[in-house]
Scaffold this motif. Sequence first.
Motif, PDB file in Angstrom:
ATOM      1  N   GLU A   1      35.586  48.841  40.766  1.00 27.06           N
ATOM      2  CA  GLU A   1      35.245  49.978  40.284  1.00 27.06           C
ATOM      3  C   GLU A   1      36.554  50.768  39.422  1.00 27.06           C
ATOM      4  OE1 GLU A   1      32.306  51.971  39.543  1.00 27.06           O
ATOM      5  OE2 GLU A   1      31.435  49.849  39.976  1.00 27.06           O
ATOM      6  N   VAL A   2      37.802  50.920  40.556  1.00 27.78           N
ATOM      7  CA  VAL A   2      38.915  51.450  40.158  1.00 27.78           C
ATOM      8  C   VAL A   2      39.902  50.682  39.013  1.00 27.78           C
ATOM      9  CG1 VAL A   2      41.091  52.406  40.955  1.00 27.78           C
ATOM     10  CG2 VAL A   2      38.880  52.775  42.311  1.00 27.78           C
ATOM     11  N   VAL A   3      39.915  49.230  39.421  1.00 27.24           N
ATOM     12  CA  VAL A   3      41.061  48.747  38.589  1.00 27.24           C
ATOM     13  C   VAL A   3      40.486  47.513  37.962  1.00 27.24           C
ATOM     14  CG1 VAL A   3      42.997  49.661  39.308  1.00 27.24           C
ATOM     15  CG2 VAL A   3      42.149  47.747  40.607  1.00 27.24           C
ATOM     16  N   ASP A   4      39.140  47.204  37.881  1.00 30.36           N
ATOM     17  CA  ASP A   4      38.423  46.069  37.497  1.00 30.36           C
ATOM     18  C   ASP A   4      39.149  44.579  37.897  1.00 30.36           C
ATOM     19  OD1 ASP A   4      36.949  47.305  35.649  1.00 30.36           O
ATOM     20  OD2 ASP A   4      38.521  47.371  34.009  1.00 30.36           O
ATOM     21  N   LEU A   5      39.473  44.932  39.268  1.00 31.74           N
ATOM     22  CA  LEU A   5      39.966  43.450  40.025  1.00 31.74           C
ATOM     23  C   LEU A   5      38.538  42.638  40.461  1.00 31.74           C
ATOM     24  CD1 LEU A   5      43.019  44.412  41.818  1.00 31.74           C
ATOM     25  CD2 LEU A   5      42.943  42.880  39.825  1.00 31.74           C
ATOM     26  N   ARG A   6      38.754  41.389  40.304  1.00 36.01           N
ATOM     27  CA  ARG A   6      37.288  40.686  40.763  1.00 36.01           C
ATOM     28  C   ARG A   6      38.042  39.603  41.494  1.00 36.01           C
ATOM     29  NH1 ARG A   6      35.693  44.536  38.912  1.00 36.01           N
ATOM     30  NH2 ARG A   6      34.034  44.769  37.467  1.00 36.01           N
ATOM     31  N   PRO A   7      37.252  38.883  42.755  1.00 33.27           N
ATOM     32  CA  PRO A   7      37.681  37.726  43.278  1.00 33.27           C
ATOM     33  C   PRO A   7      37.537  36.464  42.313  1.00 33.27           C
ATOM     34  CG  PRO A   7      35.220  38.302  43.949  1.00 33.27           C
ATOM     35  CD  PRO A   7      35.851  39.660  43.105  1.00 33.27           C
ATOM     36  N   GLY A   8      38.391  35.713  42.847  1.00 31.69           N
ATOM     37  CA  GLY A   8      38.336  34.300  41.757  1.00 31.69           C
ATOM     38  C   GLY A   8      39.695  33.906  41.521  1.00 31.69           C
ATOM     39  N   ASP A   9      39.850  33.317  40.351  1.00 31.76           N
ATOM     40  CA  ASP A   9      41.263  32.635  40.072  1.00 31.76           C
ATOM     41  C   ASP A   9      42.203  33.587  39.464  1.00 31.76           C
ATOM     42  OD1 ASP A   9      40.421  30.337  41.184  1.00 31.76           O
ATOM     43  OD2 ASP A   9      39.727  29.580  39.399  1.00 31.76           O
ATOM     44  N   ALA A  10      43.168  34.338  39.921  1.00 32.56           N
ATOM     45  CA  ALA A  10      44.147  34.990  39.469  1.00 32.56           C
ATOM     46  C   ALA A  10      45.436  35.057  40.092  1.00 32.56           C
ATOM     47  CB  ALA A  10      43.366  36.679  39.520  1.00 32.56           C
TER      48      ALA A  10
END
Length: 501
Positions: A177-186
Amino acid sequence: MTDISELPGFYAIAAADPGRLAVIDTDGTETTFGDLLTRVNQVSHGLRARGLAVGDVVAGVLPNGIDALVMVMATGQIGLYYVPINWHLTASEIAYILDDCDAKIVVTDAEHARPGSEVGTDGLAAGRPTHAPADRTAGTVMWYTSGTTGFPKGVQRKLPGATPEELVPLYFWFFGEVVDLRPGDAVHLVTSPMYHSAPCAHAQFALHFGHTVVITPRFDPVNILELVERHHVSNAMMVPTMFHRMLQLPEDVRTKYDVSSLRQVIHTAAACPVAVKQQIMSWWGPVLYEYYGSTESTIAFSVKPHDWLARPGTVGRPAPTFEAKICDENGKDLPPGEPGMIYVKSSLGSFEYRKDPAKTAASMLGEWYAPGDIGYLDDDGFLFLCDRRTDLIVSGGVNIYPAEIEAALLEHPAVADVAVIGVPDEEWGHNVVALVQPVEGATPGPELTAGLLEHCGPRIARFKQPKVIEYRAQLPRTPTGKLSRSKVRADYLAGNTSSSL
């Protein structure tokens, strides 16, 4: 590659996809999730073998590197409080925190070893099982932050009483919600010392998201750009001073590196000049996410790039679970557009200052916490900061408290009185300036200045020491004897040197 998007955090990801790249350390050494989990589990077993139980405290005096991550993740699955300590502090300052937090074990690197400390995590891990410890329960980090007295206090929260995996969905939701971070490849880039709350927290949560963590030992603008290009960095946490330094690079250096992989560059810790933020987004694109809060309140307000571009200067609206209000000096609510003291509260729970219930109570207005800053809300609920609290100096994104510096200088026999203020600086935000009233018979000048700085050396960390020392015949005090820093600051900024020696 294993789909880790539905796995609940670091420990589960490491078990399911052990070959996944977890960390690229300061020297370029690569560590997989599986190998990192092995070390984390061993250290967890080692801490329990030393007699530590749920609720006990472990401290770390560690530079940026994989050991700092190991300690956070190891204590985080066996219900311990972990206290990261700034290794720039003097021996006496570190000793104060260790005594106050009742640390049962202290982990350091070789350079900062102290009697009874563990040098690195090898000793705790040696010969210990590699499987997960039994009865896993989430621990938490306890950050030490200074108050107006200048003496640090631990910001302590109740332990969750749940496994780490039960908490991870909340992290996913909140940071999404706050910084658009998602689990996965990054790929997450650590640019700041991990003894600070935001850099440490973002590195920890990056692992829970399954991201690769690239660690730098210190901030260097060219090196940061090199790492972004080399590792295709997608997210990072920075402070405004870093933006200013990067913008000072020659144009041919800035355009040399490919930064198109950046998706979220999160900044906090100090106000960012509007022009600086606009220039960075002109260079990197609309990737700057900002949040405002404190060690006590955590992330209380946040703003995404396009909302900020529509309202330059805002630090955002209340973050999820948070409410906010602006009050006058009597605690009365103020309408939109009118500046006052900022108050926030969250449904996720409160904090207390370790061993200091009076300080805890003084920071609250009922259920509402005051970070100590002045600001106003616009009609749409976006917060705009007017100024930091009167006494606080923010230099390079680090909080510095005048009372602590004044106390150190007043120990010098040639100092009759002293006022420490923050003076605006284009690069650092503020510089520390000490205005000293010498005792009768003391001669102000370069020799005394050198003596005062030498005197500060063993008493306060270098980053707290004054960059400028000037002399005054008299310093203004109120009728009750309280130093009037506002008058000192106003006179200094106005160039009023009539009382100078």
